[in-house]
Design an enzyme around this catalytic site. Structure first.
Site, PDB file in Angstrom:
ATOM      1  N   SER A 327       0.841  -1.180   0.000  1.00 40.03           N
ATOM      2  CA  SER A 327       0.000   0.000   0.000  1.00 40.03           C
ATOM      3  C   SER A 327       0.884   1.240   0.000  1.00 40.03           C
ATOM      4  O   SER A 327       1.822   1.338   0.786  1.00 40.03           O
ATOM      5  CB  SER A 327      -0.859  -0.009   1.247  1.00 40.03           C
ATOM      6  OG  SER A 327      -1.352   1.279   1.459  1.00 40.03           O
ATOM      7  N   ALA A 328       0.595   2.162  -0.900  1.00 41.22           N
ATOM      8  CA  ALA A 328       1.404   3.378  -1.004  1.00 41.22           C
ATOM      9  C   ALA A 328       1.458   4.104   0.328  1.00 41.22           C
ATOM     10  O   ALA A 328       2.435   4.751   0.663  1.00 41.22           O
ATOM     11  CB  ALA A 328       0.809   4.288  -2.064  1.00 41.22           C
ATOM     12  N   CYS A 329       0.387   3.969   1.092  1.00 37.76           N
ATOM     13  CA  CYS A 329       0.291   4.735   2.326  1.00 37.76           C
ATOM     14  C   CYS A 329       1.164   4.150   3.424  1.00 37.76           C
ATOM     15  O   CYS A 329       1.519   4.835   4.360  1.00 37.76           O
ATOM     16  CB  CYS A 329      -1.151   4.779   2.784  1.00 37.76           C
ATOM     17  SG  CYS A 329      -2.234   5.236   1.455  1.00 37.76           S
ATOM     18  N   SER A 330       1.530   2.848   3.344  1.00 36.19           N
ATOM     19  CA  SER A 330       2.360   2.295   4.400  1.00 36.19           C
ATOM     20  C   SER A 330       3.819   2.177   3.960  1.00 36.19           C
ATOM     21  O   SER A 330       4.655   1.670   4.686  1.00 36.19           O
ATOM     22  CB  SER A 330       1.830   0.934   4.848  1.00 36.19           C
ATOM     23  OG  SER A 330       1.833   0.052   3.751  1.00 36.19           O
TER      24      SER A 330
END
Ligand code: PMP
Length: 409
Positions: A327-330
């Site tokens: 995930s780009a966010c993690s």
């Protein structure tokens, strides 16, 4: 297709370019038509009309009525609005919410906030391919359940959730149904005239509009509380001076998408299928994360045994290829993806995953380039890897998508 280059960029899910036609549509609303849409004088006319037009464009894309679209500062705000707004409105009726373990953080975190406020949240598990079971949703519904929120597509692993059926179950039980459709928009049809969705989160950048722009569809008759109070814009649901260029851009992006989606989907699916086939046959000890079917056409997520994803990413970047390991966010935390852990993929294997997401300007050459360089990079890294075969590593999961063990977590 408008002229644009994203050579070597296979991380569209983390951020996409804005279509030049969208930029062109937005520009006059930063300079010439600078007025505030809320004013009575003529400077407000053009912005007001432009907002109305954009609302029509977005509504048309998903089969909604324009008055059912509320513009927000992005999908995060729309998800917060759906969860907290519904919870606040219905708290006297009940304090139970159902969601899943693989939602985006902008659903998970508000649901945790609501737990602190006295709500109870059931987070449904997923199977080895990332699917939520509609029967489990039905089982979890209680007399005090007020909201079910399950994402339409998980952008990381590409799984298309059976939300049509889940929404029907929720409706049958008189429970509101919300879906985060950010990763679905543009890749699978969304038609709220046939799908029983009460609320839908949409994001502009995912359809080549500007970042920091989103919307929540709220079906006529569904009442939620506002979570942002102030000047009363967006029919009192979302106060704050409208981001007119952003709204215009989102509308234009929706209009272009409606016209170009079939061709984009067809072409990208072809690239994606070739990428999966060639990498999984050309490189040993690989496995597909997520399903092969019932998967959005722009996503491939493959794990490579005995390798750290970060090392792969750095090597690929040096070869001019940019993508994400999860995930780009993690990505910042170096934590393995919670989505993959929830699917039963082991910690060290989740680390060796690459997430390829494609979009409007992905070219055949981008795919050729990955297919050409990745086998060599994997070979080199495996030779150096502390995780190589024979060491403490369960190889049984590779090559078999239906064989997953419980997560360590
Ligand atoms: N939901 C999903 C499924 C996402 O992938 C994202 C991130 N692109 C968001 C919500 C949040 O979007 P934003 O950061 O633009 O608010």
């Amino acid at each position: 297709m408008a002229e644009m280059k994203t050579k070597g960029f296979l991380d569209y899910q983390s951020g996409a370019p804005v279509d030049p036609r969208v930029v062109e549509a937005m520009l006059p609303y930063m300079t010439e038509h600078y007025g505030n849409a809320a004013t009575f004088h003529t400077a407000g006319d053009a912005p007001r009309e432009a907002i109305d037009h954009a609302r029509d464009q977005l509504a048309t894309l998903i089969g909604a009525e324009p008055f059912e679209i509320y513009f927000t500062s992005g999908a995060t705000e729309a998800n917060n609005m759906a969860l907290k707004g519904a919870a606040m409105r219905l708290r006297k009726k009940g304090k139970h919410i159902i969601t899943s373990v693989i939602e985006h953080r902008s659903v998970i975190t508000p649901s945790k906030f609501l737990e602190q406020e006295g709500f109870e949240v059931t987070r449904l598990p997923v199977d080895a391919e990332g699917f939520v079971d509609p029967a489990a949703v039905e089982e979890a519904i209680r007399d005090d359940t007020v909201l079910v929120s399950i994402m339409m597509v998980n952008g990381e692993i590409g799984t298309i959730e059976p939300v049509g059926g889940i929404a029907e179950i929720a409706k049958r039980h008189g429970v509101l149904f919300h879906t985060d459709a950010v990763a679905a928009l543009g890749w699978i049809p969304i038609d709220v005239t046939t799908l029983q969705f009460d609320m839908v989160t949409l994001s502009s950048n995912d359809i080549y509009g500007p970042k920091g722009m989103g919307a929540l569809f709220i079906r006529k008759g569904v009442r939620i509380e506002s979570i942002l109070h102030g000047g009363g814009q967006e029919k009192n649901m979302r106060s704050g001076t409208e981001n007119v260029p952003g709204i215009v851009g989102f509308g234009k992006a929706a209009e272009i998408l409606k016209a170009e989606m079939p061709a984009d989907v067809e072409r990208i699916r072809r690239y994606r299928d070739r990428l999966i086939d060639e990498l999984m046959t050309g490189i040993s000890d690989t496995a597909l994360n997520g399903p092969r079917e019932r998967r959005v056409p722009n996503n491939a997520n493959i794990r490579f045994a005995y390798i750290e994803g970060e090392a792969l990413l750095l090597s690929l970047d040096m070869d001019g290829i940019q993508l994400s390991s999860g995930s780009a966010c993690s990505a910042k935390t170096l934590e393995p993806s919670y989505v993959q852990l929830a699917m039963g993929i082991k910690h060290e294997e989740a680390h060796g995953s690459l997430q390829f997401t494609m979009g409007r300007w992905t070219s055949e050459e981008d795919i050729d380039h990955v297919i050409e360089v990745l086998p060599g990079i994997v070979k080199k890294l495996r030779e150096m890897s502390a995780l190589r075969p024979g060491m403490e590593y369960d190889k049984s999961q590779f090559g078999k998508d239906d064989h997953h063990e419980e997560s360590d977590e």
